[in-house]
Design an enzyme around this catalytic site. Structure first.
Site, PDB file in Angstrom:
ATOM      1  N   SER A 244       0.830  -1.201   0.000  1.00 24.12           N
ATOM      2  CA  SER A 244       0.000   0.000   0.000  1.00 24.12           C
ATOM      3  C   SER A 244       0.873   1.263   0.000  1.00 24.12           C
ATOM      4  CB  SER A 244      -0.896   0.003   1.234  1.00 24.12           C
ATOM      5  OG  SER A 244      -0.088  -0.021   2.383  1.00 24.12           O
TER       6      SER A 244
ATOM      7  N   ALA B 164       2.080   2.134   3.613  1.00 27.06           N
ATOM      8  CA  ALA B 164       3.258   1.385   4.074  1.00 27.06           C
ATOM      9  C   ALA B 164       4.490   1.790   3.271  1.00 27.06           C
ATOM     10  CB  ALA B 164       2.999  -0.115   3.953  1.00 27.06           C
TER      11      ALA B 164
ATOM     12  N   CYS C  62      -3.558  -4.206  -7.788  1.00 28.62           N
ATOM     13  CA  CYS C  62      -3.073  -2.825  -7.784  1.00 28.62           C
ATOM     14  C   CYS C  62      -3.411  -2.138  -9.088  1.00 28.62           C
ATOM     15  CB  CYS C  62      -1.574  -2.808  -7.553  1.00 28.62           C
ATOM     16  SG  CYS C  62      -0.692  -3.809  -8.751  1.00 28.62           S
TER      17      CYS C  62
ATOM     18  N   GLU D 297      -8.395   3.830  -2.998  1.00 25.71           N
ATOM     19  CA  GLU D 297      -8.273   2.449  -3.475  1.00 25.71           C
ATOM     20  C   GLU D 297      -9.163   1.552  -2.612  1.00 25.71           C
ATOM     21  OE1 GLU D 297      -4.475   0.472  -2.781  1.00 25.71           O
ATOM     22  OE2 GLU D 297      -4.515  -0.213  -4.860  1.00 25.71           O
TER      23      GLU D 297
HETATM   24  P1  NAD Z   1       0.343  -3.605   2.899  1.00 26.93           P
HETATM   25  O1  NAD Z   1       1.022  -2.345   2.557  1.00 26.93           O
HETATM   26  O2  NAD Z   1      -0.451  -3.658   4.130  1.00 26.93           O
HETATM   27  O3  NAD Z   1       1.416  -4.794   3.018  1.00 26.93           O
HETATM   28  C1  NAD Z   1       2.259  -5.145   1.941  1.00 26.93           C
HETATM   29  C2  NAD Z   1       3.473  -5.866   2.479  1.00 26.93           C
HETATM   30  O4  NAD Z   1       4.260  -4.943   3.231  1.00 26.93           O
HETATM   31  C3  NAD Z   1       3.154  -6.997   3.456  1.00 26.93           C
HETATM   32  O5  NAD Z   1       4.125  -8.012   3.297  1.00 26.93           O
HETATM   33  C4  NAD Z   1       3.303  -6.329   4.814  1.00 26.93           C
HETATM   34  O6  NAD Z   1       3.594  -7.244   5.844  1.00 26.93           O
HETATM   35  C5  NAD Z   1       4.460  -5.389   4.550  1.00 26.93           C
HETATM   36  N1  NAD Z   1       4.493  -4.167   5.358  1.00 26.93           N
HETATM   37  C6  NAD Z   1       3.454  -3.416   5.771  1.00 26.93           C
HETATM   38  N2  NAD Z   1       3.901  -2.316   6.418  1.00 26.93           N
HETATM   39  C7  NAD Z   1       5.257  -2.372   6.377  1.00 26.93           C
HETATM   40  C8  NAD Z   1       6.302  -1.527   6.848  1.00 26.93           C
HETATM   41  N3  NAD Z   1       6.044  -0.390   7.497  1.00 26.93           N
HETATM   42  N4  NAD Z   1       7.579  -1.891   6.623  1.00 26.93           N
HETATM   43  C9  NAD Z   1       7.860  -3.023   5.940  1.00 26.93           C
HETATM   44  N5  NAD Z   1       6.921  -3.888   5.489  1.00 26.93           N
HETATM   45  C10 NAD Z   1       5.638  -3.547   5.697  1.00 26.93           C
HETATM   46  O7  NAD Z   1      -0.525  -4.004   1.622  1.00 26.93           O
HETATM   47  P2  NAD Z   1      -1.449  -5.273   1.408  1.00 26.93           P
HETATM   48  O8  NAD Z   1      -2.767  -5.002   2.022  1.00 26.93           O
HETATM   49  O9  NAD Z   1      -0.727  -6.518   1.793  1.00 26.93           O
HETATM   50  O10 NAD Z   1      -1.546  -5.276  -0.192  1.00 26.93           O
HETATM   51  C11 NAD Z   1      -2.427  -4.473  -0.876  1.00 26.93           C
HETATM   52  C12 NAD Z   1      -1.750  -3.194  -1.340  1.00 26.93           C
HETATM   53  O11 NAD Z   1      -0.634  -3.519  -2.175  1.00 26.93           O
HETATM   54  C13 NAD Z   1      -2.661  -2.360  -2.207  1.00 26.93           C
HETATM   55  O12 NAD Z   1      -2.516  -1.009  -1.872  1.00 26.93           O
HETATM   56  C14 NAD Z   1      -2.155  -2.618  -3.616  1.00 26.93           C
HETATM   57  O13 NAD Z   1      -2.439  -1.604  -4.536  1.00 26.93           O
HETATM   58  C15 NAD Z   1      -0.696  -2.767  -3.378  1.00 26.93           C
HETATM   59  N6  NAD Z   1      -0.087  -3.507  -4.485  1.00 26.93           N
HETATM   60  C16 NAD Z   1       0.697  -2.822  -5.376  1.00 26.93           C
HETATM   61  C17 NAD Z   1       1.252  -3.494  -6.469  1.00 26.93           C
HETATM   62  C18 NAD Z   1       2.098  -2.768  -7.479  1.00 26.93           C
HETATM   63  O14 NAD Z   1       2.811  -3.433  -8.222  1.00 26.93           O
HETATM   64  N7  NAD Z   1       2.064  -1.459  -7.558  1.00 26.93           N
HETATM   65  C19 NAD Z   1       1.018  -4.861  -6.640  1.00 26.93           C
HETATM   66  C20 NAD Z   1       0.214  -5.504  -5.714  1.00 26.93           C
HETATM   67  C21 NAD Z   1      -0.324  -4.815  -4.639  1.00 26.93           C
END
Ligand code: NAD
Length: 507
Positions: free
Chosen positions: A230, A233, A285, A385
């Site tokens: 996200s 994050a 995403c 989103e």
């Molecule tokens: P999230 O940000 O909650 O978590 C993603 C990953 O990051 C997980 O492995 C989580 O454990 C880790 N994480 C979370 N906070 C962190 C921090 N502060 N430091 C390090 N690691 C951390 O997202 P989610 O709910 O798992 O996934 C959905 C999000 O991912 C959506 O916003 C989506 O758009 C995005 N996404 C983007 C792409 C792209 O290529 N642009 C692809 C897939 C998903």
């Protein structure tokens, strides 16, 4: 594959440092389907130390790149033999419809591995240039070091391969952190890596929550962070990497637009939207959840969309007829329903779906595929989103207005333009600020096409030559022939050494 109670660290299965486990819950049955070992900070330390040693002193970064290519090709062979198993695992852990798991979650990563291997095989690892100031310059591409790769749950193997394979081909060592929702496919990847026999320390896989992620990205032994998740994050990760001056690439959220031109065919667009907007239950995403249609044809497009979406089968993700499975978690289901509720309160017109649980699906984290019409682009459902099966149709007056609406978002990840007039569509697409766009193409993610975002969708590119380059440092070597002095006689040599000696002190 039966779930492992050990962690894959530096090429070996080792006991975790704590007795804590991660419960994997089926989004369809809400039952615990597996328990796997959870990593503790000590496990992260061990994985980073192993990766550091493997990078600083091991053979992997120093190997001929073509030998790494051969290993990745072998890995792709092993991978493809287990695609069906992988599809089943991903459907069980995150609820994607099995047909989508087979085609996108399981098959595409194998295709990508081979494409990435081809890219590395043809990459100019060393290039000699004639120096502008004389002499010669050799430009080389060297691995950036120890990579921390953070993966979300929504496309777990696709994104794992998108980071791990280019990093390995570059000669990096990798600590991969998959999400706690999807540790099973990650364990399968560990088994496959075991089969190709990488040198010790090159890859560790630690599925865990955000605490593990935070600890890993701030670890002093890490040289580069490759993050997908996200935007919220991603900001935190960027701050950590900024203060440590650590390289980082960020693939973040999106709120992409499908720009439907006034000469487009409503049925073709509606069918395309079931992929562009609703693939993976909208948990993508790249999901194009804003459908921009011409004002004077808005009813036609909305009707076509509703009639296609209402016929999508929602239900058990293991049923091959299913097109929309459950959301990954209860939290995600709640979040999506809250947005649907919000859309109604904001004044959008609910044409299909809604907050009620789909018929016969009281158990499982299901959401009705939902279409809103009469959406204003300033509404929160058009700006934020949602990450679920919710489409917003927004009407525009002319092409200029369509472009300005497409760009009126904090994000810039993907999008599409729909029209039989390719020249006109291409002209519009060029004006949309997003990293990846398709023309009459709902799912524009080719392994040779660099993928990534602009604005709050992040920075850096994955896939293609650019994706490989993200794991490389460019180094220059300037070479001149050594100056060779003519041999000198012993007598003149003594004089010369006196002349070259330290200056004598004077009083
Ligand atoms: P999230 O940000 O909650 O978590 C993603 C990953 O990051 C997980 O492995 C989580 O454990 C880790 N994480 C979370 N906070 C962190 C921090 N502060 N430091 C390090 N690691 C951390 O997202 P989610 O709910 O798992 O996934 C959905 C999000 O991912 C959506 O916003 C989506 O758009 C995005 N996404 C983007 C792409 C792209 O290529 N642009 C692809 C897939 C998903």
């Amino acid at each position: 594959m039966s779930p492992r109670q050990q962690l894959y660290i530096g090429g070996a299965w080792v006991d975790p440092a704590t007795s804590e486990t991660i419960e994997v819950i089926s989004p369809h049955t809400e039952q615990v389907i597996a328990k796997v070992a959870a990593p503790a900070p000590a496990n992260v330390d061990r994985a980073v130390a192993a990766a550091r040693r493997a990078f600083d002193a091991g053979p992997w970064p120093r190997m001929d790149p073509q030998d790494r290519v051969a290993i990745v090709r072998e890995l792709a062979e092993f991978y493809c033999a287990r695609e069906e198993e992988l599809a089943q695992l991903i459907t069980s852990e995150m609820g994607a419809p099995i047909t989508f798991s087979r085609s996108a979650h399981a098959k595409l990563p194998g295709v990508m591995m081979r494409a990435f291997a081809d890219t590395a095989a043809g990459y100019p690892w060393r290039e000699t240039r004639a120096g502008f100031l004389g002499g010669g310059v050799v430009v080389g591409h060297e691995p950036v070091g120890v990579v921390a790769a953070i993966i979300p749950w929504n496309m777990p193997m696709f994104l794992t391969v998108g980071k791990l394979i280019p990093a390995l081909l570059a000669g990096c060592t990798v600590v991969l952190k998959p999400s706690p929702e999807t540790p099973l496919d990650a364990q399968l990847m560990a088994e496959l890596l075991d089969l190709v026999g990488l040198p010790p320390g090159v890859v560790s896989i630690l599925p865990g929550g955000r605490e593990v992620g935070r600890y890993l990205v701030s670890h002093p032994g890490v040289d580069k962070v490759s993050f997908t998740g996200s935007t919220a994050a991603g900001r935190q990760v960027a701050e950590v990497c900024g203060s440590a001056l650590r390289r980082v690439s960020l693939e973040l959220g999106g709120k992409s637009a499908a720009v439907v031109l006034d000469d487009a065919d409503p049925d073709a667009v509606a069918t395309g939207m079931t992929v562009a907007g609703l693939m993976n239950g909208g948990q993508a995403c790249v999901a194009q959840t804003r459908v921009l249609v011409p004002w004077h044809r808005r009813h036609e497009f909305v009707d076509a969309l509703v009639s296609v979406v209402e016929n999508l089968t929602v239900g058990n993700p293991f049923d091959p007829a299913t097109r929309v499975g459950p959301m990954v978690s209860h939290r995600q289901q709640q979040r999506v329903r809250e947005y649907i509720d919000l859309g109604e309160r904001e004044g959008a017109r609910l044409m299909l779906g809604g907050t009620a649980v789909p018929e016969g699906l009281a158990r499982g984290w299901y959401v009705r595929p939902t279409v809103f019409a009469e959406v204003d682009n300033s509404m929160r459902i058009a700006q934020e989103e949602i990450f679920g099966p919710v489409l917003s149709v927004i009407a525009y007056t002319d092409d200029e207005h369509a472009v300005s609406l497409a760009n009126d978002t904090e994000y810039g990840l993907s999008g599409s333009v729909w029209s039989p007039d390719l020249e006109r569509a291409t002209g519009i697409a060029r004006r949309v600020r997003a990293g990846t766009l398709g023309i009459n193409e709902p799912y524009s993610m080719d392994p040779v096409a660099p993928f990534g975002g602009v604005k709050n969708s992040g920075y850096g590119r994955e896939f293609g030559v650019e994706g490989l380059a993200g794991y490389l440092d460019t180094v220059s070597l300037s070479i001149r022939p050594a100056v060779v002095n003519p041999p000198v006689s012993p007598a003149s040599s003594a004089g010369a050494s006196r002349a070259a000696g330290p200056p004598r002190e004077t009083s």
